[in-house]
Motif scaffolding. Structure first.
Motif, PDB file in Angstrom:
ATOM      1  N   LEU A 224       0.890  -1.154   0.204  1.00 16.41           N
ATOM      2  CA  LEU A 224      -0.011   0.062  -0.099  1.00 16.41           C
ATOM      3  C   LEU A 224       0.802   1.283   0.031  1.00 16.41           C
ATOM      4  O   LEU A 224       0.481   2.218  -0.846  1.00 16.41           O
ATOM      5  N   ILE A 225       1.918   1.224   0.855  1.00 17.85           N
ATOM      6  CA  ILE A 225       2.830   2.603   0.691  1.00 17.85           C
ATOM      7  C   ILE A 225       3.430   2.816  -0.439  1.00 17.85           C
ATOM      8  O   ILE A 225       3.483   3.701  -0.893  1.00 17.85           O
ATOM      9  N   LYS A 226       3.957   1.726  -1.129  1.00 16.46           N
ATOM     10  CA  LYS A 226       4.468   1.665  -2.334  1.00 16.46           C
ATOM     11  C   LYS A 226       3.635   2.329  -3.355  1.00 16.46           C
ATOM     12  O   LYS A 226       3.871   2.989  -4.496  1.00 16.46           O
ATOM     13  N   ALA A 227       2.154   1.579  -3.457  1.00 12.65           N
ATOM     14  CA  ALA A 227       1.174   2.315  -4.126  1.00 12.65           C
ATOM     15  C   ALA A 227       0.702   3.666  -4.102  1.00 12.65           C
ATOM     16  O   ALA A 227       0.611   4.401  -5.241  1.00 12.65           O
ATOM     17  N   LEU A 228       0.839   4.129  -2.810  1.00  8.95           N
ATOM     18  CA  LEU A 228       0.535   5.630  -2.728  1.00  8.95           C
ATOM     19  C   LEU A 228       1.845   6.367  -3.053  1.00  8.95           C
ATOM     20  O   LEU A 228       1.631   7.264  -3.758  1.00  8.95           O
ATOM     21  N   GLU A 229       2.840   5.973  -2.932  1.00 12.62           N
ATOM     22  CA  GLU A 229       4.208   6.639  -3.568  1.00 12.62           C
ATOM     23  C   GLU A 229       4.386   6.767  -4.908  1.00 12.62           C
ATOM     24  O   GLU A 229       4.680   7.711  -5.616  1.00 12.62           O
ATOM     25  N   ALA A 230       3.992   5.613  -5.461  1.00 16.89           N
ATOM     26  CA  ALA A 230       3.932   5.792  -6.973  1.00 16.89           C
ATOM     27  C   ALA A 230       2.641   6.259  -7.741  1.00 16.89           C
ATOM     28  O   ALA A 230       2.675   6.072  -8.853  1.00 16.89           O
ATOM     29  N   LYS A 231       1.733   6.612  -6.852  1.00 12.56           N
ATOM     30  CA  LYS A 231       0.585   7.304  -7.368  1.00 12.56           C
ATOM     31  C   LYS A 231      -0.441   6.133  -8.130  1.00 12.56           C
ATOM     32  O   LYS A 231      -0.928   6.714  -9.186  1.00 12.56           O
ATOM     33  N   GLN A 232      -0.242   4.830  -7.922  1.00 11.49           N
ATOM     34  CA  GLN A 232      -1.087   3.991  -8.805  1.00 11.49           C
ATOM     35  C   GLN A 232      -2.440   3.872  -7.884  1.00 11.49           C
ATOM     36  O   GLN A 232      -3.600   3.729  -8.623  1.00 11.49           O
TER      37      GLN A 232
END
Length: 374
Positions: free
Chosen positions: A296-304
């Protein structure tokens, strides 16, 4: 009262039945609800013990339940406290939990080694949690956080409030179409949104789409008519078909089970981005472990995804040094979306309904299926 059709009353409870309530609310807050039960069951003895281990005030401390009470009790009303084993309460015929789920006691011997009927307070959380979901979605969509920060700086930043999206025509995907999801659907439809439902098992017939649990009067979707489409399954194929539907607001409301642990991870966030390049907003009010938090954190950072509103995290409380706190476009509340001044009153209504059904020999409302885990 919610919970479906009124059942006929046949006879009464046996003489000497004891209802033992071990609950975190002050006794005076529960007196009116207990009085209503006593009016209906005049021969029922009621004992109330405050579970201060779960209290949210200065009186917090260990709970001491006298052994003679739980040895005599026929019905137990509790949030979390349980006797050590079923044999410690040999007369108990019903345990009514004042929580929405039962995952917090699924390793307890009473859950694993007994056949005592267990029921939950599922259904009482719909109004307040649906309001939390819609509130968070509006805060995000109407750029309220940015404007509030401008207010604190005493800036008249009108431009920050211009680029907003209203709700009409947006699509809400409800992952777990239970009582909470149904009330989200009711509010979302009133605001002009389309609703998609997702359930563990298929719901192909009108009867299968009905809500047979406890319903707060005037809320929810009792006949299951609000969604424009239904999806189902405890496998990733069914979930992925659901996530392909260009969902604008994804509401996670599934119970935590072995199958739903990390139900949403890297592949699911990638799929959401592929199906909705503008970004799905994710609201989790179930349990933190349903989401792979690192993914989830990666998805937020990548603007997915466009952002996330989280009332639950993994773990809880969330440590102050956890990177989730600083993830972009995330709103976090400390597992309070289900709180309401009406909570204990509604939970007692579920208990009252089950006492009536027990007396009538009818099917209990919200009985836990131990194999399914909810």
């Amino acid at each position: 009262m919610g919970g479906g059709q009124e059942l006929p009353q046949r006879g009464g409870q046996s003489q000497g039945d004891l209802l033992l309530c071990v609950l975190p609310w002050p006794h005076e807050e529960c007196e009116k609800s207990i009085a209503l039960i006593k009016d209906d069951f005049p021969n029922l003895e009621v004992k109330f013990i405050r579970d201060t281990s779960k209290a949210k005030d200065h009186e917090r401390g260990p709970v001491d339940v006298p052994k003679d009470l739980y040895k005599r009790a026929n019905i137990l009303a509790t949030l979390a406290w349980l006797p050590s084993t079923a044999s410690a309460s040999p007369k108990v015929e019903l345990i009514q939990f004042f929580s929405a789920g039962s995952n917090h006691i699924q390793r307890h011997p009473i859950y694993t080694d007994s056949k005592i009927p267990l029921t939950t307070a599922s259904g009482i959380h719909g109004p307040q949690i649906a309001e939390w979901v819609i509130m968070m979605d509006l805060v995000h969509g109407h750029k309220y956080v940015e404007m509030y920060e401008s207010q604190k700086r005493k800036e008249w930043a009108q431009a920050k409030g211009m680029d907003v999206t209203d709700c009409v025509g947006r699509r809400v995907g409800v992952l777990g179409y239970g009582s909470i999801g149904r009330q989200v659907a009711r509010v979302a439809k009133a605001m002009g949104m389309d609703v998609l439902a997702y359930t563990a098992s298929p719901r192909p017939t009108p009867e299968s789409k009905r809500d047979n649990g406890f319903i707060v009067p005037g809320t929810g979707d009792p006949d299951g008519s609000l969604p424009s489409a239904w999806y189902s399954g405890l496998h990733k194929e069914g979930l992925h078909e659901f996530l392909k539907q260009k969902i604008d607001l994804l509401v996670i409301a599934v119970p935590l089970t072995k199958e739903t642990t990390h139900f949403l991870s890297t592949a699911e966030f990638e799929l959401m981005h592929e199906s909705n390049s503008k970004g799905t907003y994710v609201a989790n009010i179930s349990r933190g472990q349903v989401i792979d938090q690192g993914a989830l954190i990666k998805a937020l950072e990548a603007k997915q995804i466009s952002g996330a509103a989280l009332d639950v995290t993994d773990p809880e409380p969330l440590p102050s040094d956890d990177p989730l706190w600083d993830a972009p476009n995330v709103l976090i509340t400390p597992h309070v979306s289900g709180s309401s001044k009406a909570y204990s009153q509604r939970a007692f209504q579920v208990l009252h309904e089950n006492l009536r059904r027990r007396r009538a020999g009818g099917k209990l409302v919200n009985e836990v299926d131990r194999k399914k885990g909810y």
